[in-house]
Design a protein around this motif. Structure first.
Motif: not given
Length: 210
Positions: A144-149, A179-186, A204-208
Motif C-alpha cells: 500500500l506504500k504507493n496507494s492512490p490515497a 485486512l491481510v487478504l486486502f493487503a495481499f490484493g485478494r 479498491r481498484d488499485a493493484k496490490r
C-alpha cells in the motif's frame, strides 16, 4: 501445534475435499497449481528469488509447473509434512508460514467466488485473528506504500494498524484476517471502505500484492 501448523492442516483438509482441479483466487491456477507453488516454496530454495524478482521468475515457474505434474496425493503429503529439515523455512515456520497458509487457504475457499460479490468469511479464533495483525501490518507496508490515497487499515474494534500512501483519506475496516487478504490484493474480502467516493474507488481498484 502452532497456529501455522493448524492452518496448514486445515488447508490440507480443504484441498482433499475440493480436489486438484478446483479454481483458486490465484489467476490461472487450479488448486493443484497452488499446491505445487507451496511445495516448491518450501522444498526448492533455489526458486525463492523468482517470487520477488522478475528476472528469475522463469526458473521458478518452470520448477513449479514440473512439480504440478507429480501425483496429487504425493503433493498433499509433502505439503502436510511441512518444511523439510534443509529448508530455510523450517526454523521459522510458525512466523513465516502463518499468513502464507491462511491466505492460500482462503484462495481455495473463495476460488469460485466473484471478486465483487459479498463474502461471508469462516469464523476464526480470537487467537488466530490476533496473530494475523502482524502480517497485516508488514504486508500492507509493501503493498500500500504507493496507494492512490492515504489508507488506514482499521480493525472492527477501532484499532488502527497502519496508515500508508498520500492524498485523500480512506479507511479500510475489517477483521485482521480480512485486512491481510486486502493487503495481499485478494477479492472478495469482507471489508468496509470509508472516505471520498472517488478515493475509495481508486483504492479498491488499485493493484496490490507482490
Amino acid at each position: 501445534m502452532s497456529l501455522a501448523q493448524a492452518e496448514r492442516a486445515a488447508l490440507v483438509d480443504t484441498l482433499r475435499s475440493v480436489g486438484p482441479d478446483a479454481p483458486t483466487l490465484c489467476a490461472g491456477w487450479s488448486v493443484k497449481d497452488l499446491v505445487a507453488h507451496l511445495v516448491v516454496r518450501e522444498r526448492r530454495p533455489d526458486t525463492a528469488p523468482g517470487i520477488m524478482i522478475p528476472a528469475f521468475a522463469g526458473h521458478t515457474e518452470k520448477v513449479r509447473a514440473a512439480t504440478a505434474d507429480e501425483p496429487w496425493d504425493e503433493l498433499l503429503d509433502k505439503l502436510a509434512g511441512g518444511p523439510p529439515v534443509y529448508s530455510p523455512l523450517k526454523l521459522v515456520d510458525r512466523w513465516a508460514n502463518l499468513a502464507e497458509m491462511f491466505v492460500h487457504h482462503e484462495d481455495v475457499l473463495r476460488g469460485a467466488a466473484r471478486p465483487d460479490q459479498t463474502w461471508t468469511p469462516r469464523e476464526l479464533s480470537d487467537e488466530l485473528q490476533q496473530a494475523l495483525v502482524t502480517p497485516a501490518k508488514s504486508m500492507s507496508r509493501m503493498t500500500l506504500k504507493n496507494s492512490p490515497a492515504r489508507v488506514t487499515l482499521r480493525t472492527r474494534d477501532s484499532r488502527d494498524l497502519v496508515t500508508l500512501g498520500s492524498g485523500d483519506e480512506v479507511t479500510v475496516i475489517g477483521t485482521p484476517g480480512e485486512l491481510v487478504l486486502f493487503a495481499f490484493g485478494r477479492a472478495p474480502v469482507d471489508v468496509v471502505f470509508k472516505g471520498d467516493d472517488r478515493a475509495v474507488a481508486a483504492v479498491r481498484d488499485a493493484k496490490r500484492g507482490l
